[in-house]
Design an enzyme around this catalytic site. Structure first.
Site, PDB file in Angstrom:
ATOM      1  N   LYS A  41       0.834  -1.216   0.000  1.00  0.00           N
ATOM      2  CA  LYS A  41       0.000   0.000   0.000  1.00  0.00           C
ATOM      3  C   LYS A  41       0.862   1.256   0.000  1.00  0.00           C
ATOM      4  CE  LYS A  41      -2.008   0.004   3.752  1.00  0.00           C
ATOM      5  NZ  LYS A  41      -2.668   0.175   5.017  1.00  0.00           N
ATOM      6  N   ARG A 116     -11.803   1.217   9.606  1.00  0.00           N
ATOM      7  CA  ARG A 116     -11.369  -0.114  10.050  1.00  0.00           C
ATOM      8  C   ARG A 116     -12.529  -0.961  10.539  1.00  0.00           C
ATOM      9  NH1 ARG A 116      -5.469   0.949  12.822  1.00  0.00           N
ATOM     10  NH2 ARG A 116      -4.406   1.241  10.849  1.00  0.00           N
ATOM     11  N   ARG A 155      13.071  -9.372   6.439  1.00  0.00           N
ATOM     12  CA  ARG A 155      13.654  -8.018   6.397  1.00  0.00           C
ATOM     13  C   ARG A 155      14.688  -7.818   7.497  1.00  0.00           C
ATOM     14  NH1 ARG A 155       8.456  -4.132   5.106  1.00  0.00           N
ATOM     15  NH2 ARG A 155       7.892  -4.550   7.268  1.00  0.00           N
ATOM     16  N   ARG A 188      13.494  -5.487  12.944  1.00  0.00           N
ATOM     17  CA  ARG A 188      12.549  -4.677  13.722  1.00  0.00           C
ATOM     18  C   ARG A 188      11.672  -5.614  14.529  1.00  0.00           C
ATOM     19  NH1 ARG A 188      10.463  -0.718   9.386  1.00  0.00           N
ATOM     20  NH2 ARG A 188       8.662  -2.061   9.523  1.00  0.00           N
ATOM     21  N   ARG A 199      -0.736  -9.311  14.264  1.00  0.00           N
ATOM     22  CA  ARG A 199      -1.181  -8.137  13.491  1.00  0.00           C
ATOM     23  C   ARG A 199      -2.099  -8.567  12.336  1.00  0.00           C
ATOM     24  NH1 ARG A 199       3.861  -4.733  11.638  1.00  0.00           N
ATOM     25  NH2 ARG A 199       2.371  -3.133  11.040  1.00  0.00           N
TER      26      ARG A 199
END
Length: 241
Positions: A41, A116, A155, A188, A199
């Protein structure tokens, strides 16, 4: 108050005038982007924004800006946050309403991070209806959780420079160390599998009813977000043309 125009360099003024002239012929668009973390996004929104002369309304950033600018709604939002309460739906819709009045939002907006819940979607519709407007399209960045997990948990970051690597797609020359400095890379906290899983669960639980709400009105475009960014951009532009 806007900056004094006398102090703006001529070249910047010319660029802005040319941009506005180019934008005047573009159709108005009011878009919502929905997608889990890592779905792309953030990569596509600036492209859509520039192509259609829209403003990008990321509700988290807008709340922070309203609080910093001490707008009446910002002051109310800060009071709620200071008490550890959630900012009410009406307040967020009010802040979006406020932002939409800016010249940069004249041709429409890309709304990111809101609605949301179905209640929020209904409140947004009510606010837009008062302005004689409505949501034109909902871009759903659809991607398999397993692909996201591979994208995100791979990542690695060199914290001092911000250089990013990916164990599969863009690995460092030596595992776990930065190519330039040889310093160790970190992950992270949000990029670990456990946190990503919670999440994603929250994302699906919250947003699936919202996608359903807009699908009933034929507004949802499902984008193949697992494809390379250029292909996703082509799909987005096709959906919006």
């Amino acid at each position: 108050m806007a900056a004094n125009l006398e102090d703006v360099p001529s070249l910047d003024l010319m660029h802005e005038l040319l941009r506005r002239m180019k934008c005047s012929s573009k159709p108005d668009k009011r878009l919502i982007v929905i997608g889990p973390p890592g779905s792309g996004k953030g990569t596509q929104s600036p492209i859509i924004k520039d192509e259609y002369c829209l403003c990008h309304l990321a509700t988290g950033d807008m709340l922070r800006a309203a609080v910093a600018a001490k707008t009446p709604l910002g002051i109310k939002a800060k009071e709620a946050m200071d008490k550890g309460e959630l900012v009410s739906d009406d307040m967020v819709v009010g802040i979006i309403d406020e932002a939409m009045k800016k010249p940069s939002c004249q041709k429409g907006f890309i709304l990111d991070g809101f609605p949301r819940t179905v209640t929020q979607a209904q409140k947004l519709d009510e606010m837009l209806a008062k302005q004689g407007a409505n949501v034109d399209k909902v871009l759903n960045f659809a991607i398999d959780d397993a692909i996201l997990e591979e994208r995100i948990t791979g990542r690695w970051i060199h914290s001092a420079s911000g250089r990013t690597y990916h164990s599969k797609f863009a690995p460092p020359k030596s595992p776990g160390v930065d190519d330039v400095t040889g310093e160790p890379l970190i992950q992270r906290r949000d990029d670990t599998a456990e946190i990503l899983k919670s999440r994603l669960e929250a994302f699906h639980r919250q947003t699936e009813p919202v996608i359903e709400y807009y699908s009933k009105r034929g507004l949802v475009v499902n984008l193949p977000a697992e494809k390379p960014p250029k292909e996703v951009t082509a799909e987005v532009l096709k959906a919006l043309s």
